[in-house]
Design a protein around this motif. Sequence first.
Motif, mmCIF file in Angstrom:
data_model
loop_
_atom_site.group_PDB
_atom_site.id
_atom_site.type_symbol
_atom_site.label_atom_id
_atom_site.label_comp_id
_atom_site.label_asym_id
_atom_site.label_seq_id
_atom_site.Cartn_x
_atom_site.Cartn_y
_atom_site.Cartn_z
ATOM 1 N N PHE A 42 34.923 33.394 38.873
ATOM 2 C CA PHE A 42 35.485 32.123 38.420
ATOM 3 C C PHE A 42 36.279 32.325 37.124
ATOM 4 O O PHE A 42 37.417 31.858 36.989
ATOM 5 N N LEU A 43 35.701 33.044 36.178
ATOM 6 C CA LEU A 43 36.377 33.285 34.902
ATOM 7 C C LEU A 43 37.612 34.166 35.085
ATOM 8 O O LEU A 43 38.646 33.953 34.440
ATOM 9 N N PHE A 44 37.516 35.152 35.975
ATOM 10 C CA PHE A 44 38.667 36.043 36.162
ATOM 11 C C PHE A 44 39.810 35.327 36.865
ATOM 12 O O PHE A 44 40.980 35.653 36.633
ATOM 13 N N ILE A 45 39.509 34.376 37.737
ATOM 14 C CA ILE A 45 40.575 33.580 38.360
ATOM 15 C C ILE A 45 41.360 32.838 37.283
ATOM 16 O O ILE A 45 42.599 32.757 37.332
ATOM 17 N N LEU A 46 40.666 32.299 36.273
ATOM 18 C CA LEU A 46 41.348 31.623 35.168
ATOM 19 C C LEU A 46 42.188 32.599 34.355
ATOM 20 O O LEU A 46 43.308 32.276 33.934
ATOM 21 N N ILE A 47 41.668 33.811 34.134
ATOM 22 C CA ILE A 47 42.443 34.819 33.411
ATOM 23 C C ILE A 47 43.694 35.186 34.196
ATOM 24 O O ILE A 47 44.784 35.349 33.620
ATOM 25 N N GLN A 48 43.567 35.309 35.504
ATOM 26 C CA GLN A 48 44.739 35.590 36.330
ATOM 27 C C GLN A 48 45.797 34.501 36.176
ATOM 28 O O GLN A 48 46.997 34.798 36.049
#
Length: 454
Positions: A168-174
């Motif tokens: 979930f957090l990495f999707i936001l970073i992407q």
Amino acid sequence: MGACLGACSLLSCASCLCGSAPCILCSCCPSSRNSTVSRLLFTGFLFLGVLVSIIMLSPGVESQLYKLPWVCEDGAQTPVVLQGPLDCGSLLGFRAVYRMCFATAAFFFLFTLLMVCVRSSRDPRAAIQNGFWFFKFLILVGITVGAFYIPDGSFSEIWFYFGVVGSFLFILIQLILLIDFAHSWNQRWLGKAEECDSRAWYAGLFFFTFLFYALSIAAIALMFVYYTKSSTCHEGKIFVSLNLTFCFCVSIIAVLPKVQEAQPNSGLLQASVVTLYTMFVTWSALSNVPDQKCNPHLPVPQSNESLPEGPVNYETQWWDAPSIVGLVIFILCTLFIGLRSSDHRQVNSLMQTEECPEAMQQQQQQQQVACEGRAFDNEQDGVTYSYSFFHFCLVLASLHIMMTLTNWYSPSETRKMISTWTAVWVKICASWAGLCLYLWTLVAPLLLPNRDFS
């Protein structure tokens, strides 16, 4: 195993490239910054783990390891099977991916803790960050070997939820990286158009904006066609309709006169990139809906008969279109994290990177000429990125690729791999959070006029 030993020997040779001291002699590579080379090598460690995970998911490896007793039988000598046309070998693949990604996440988390508050290359810990690559590779191999000895028990179920949060957090970073890339792209092409006094740059921006919106509209149409066939697929219809509405709203807000006045570089190119990425996340979410009527990607048994104990008449079907596209986006964004700093101070502050001042750039150019064919230290006066945060991003990347390679399937209490609503809601909420984040970048200068958002 031979591939791992071969990679070990290659990385031992690579240790000459970027040692702990600046300007280490090496005829194999052009002069480059220690900060860039270190990030690329750590990213290479992550990609090596991804490659091993992909190999462990391949049908050939599964068939060779299928004969191992712990793969297909539990303590009661009961065969372990999967939901749909997936055999016991696929369960081995899922186990291998979870353990391999656990190893890479643990490795990078160790460095996250170790590199807290490193301010410059004069800190002794900077030598560990920028050197000793062969020994770091041995540490990664050791953690990986240990991970495969973890008793199964509830490890998979617990680690699944770690993967959900990290992904979930990495999707936001992407999404942050994509927004930053679109901002830089728009700004540079507009600058080229003004310098060259040519309309070709404007035409290029218009073409790509139109292309991204056209792809988004096509994706919406296909999702309505393939994921909302049944009259019972209300969730899919609501998700697609809501994200369509939200994307339309942020696109309108991006070109409002007040927003344009506060942020001259904002425009439809960035909004089109956000829209296309949101449609991809929505598509990925719908591909995890645990209802065969609403999800054509969901595997189904080839017959109504009971599943056999062996792999006969079953096929592994981990790779679907959303997973492949997700893997490509993951690779590009991870390389983006390792290669560059942003042109915008807000993104640099959020991603814990720094834009190099002009005077320091000239000094580094002189170092680059003096250290031709070697890696030189460009962080004596201060680090160009947060070592700790960079490793934390790789921890999240490890968890995200774990979920991507396993299609976000959850190991259930019956030791089956099943698609769940948890994956659907996490992705949909991530798309909404990303849209809110982009909306905030548009309206923040209007709501906080005393702050500098230039």
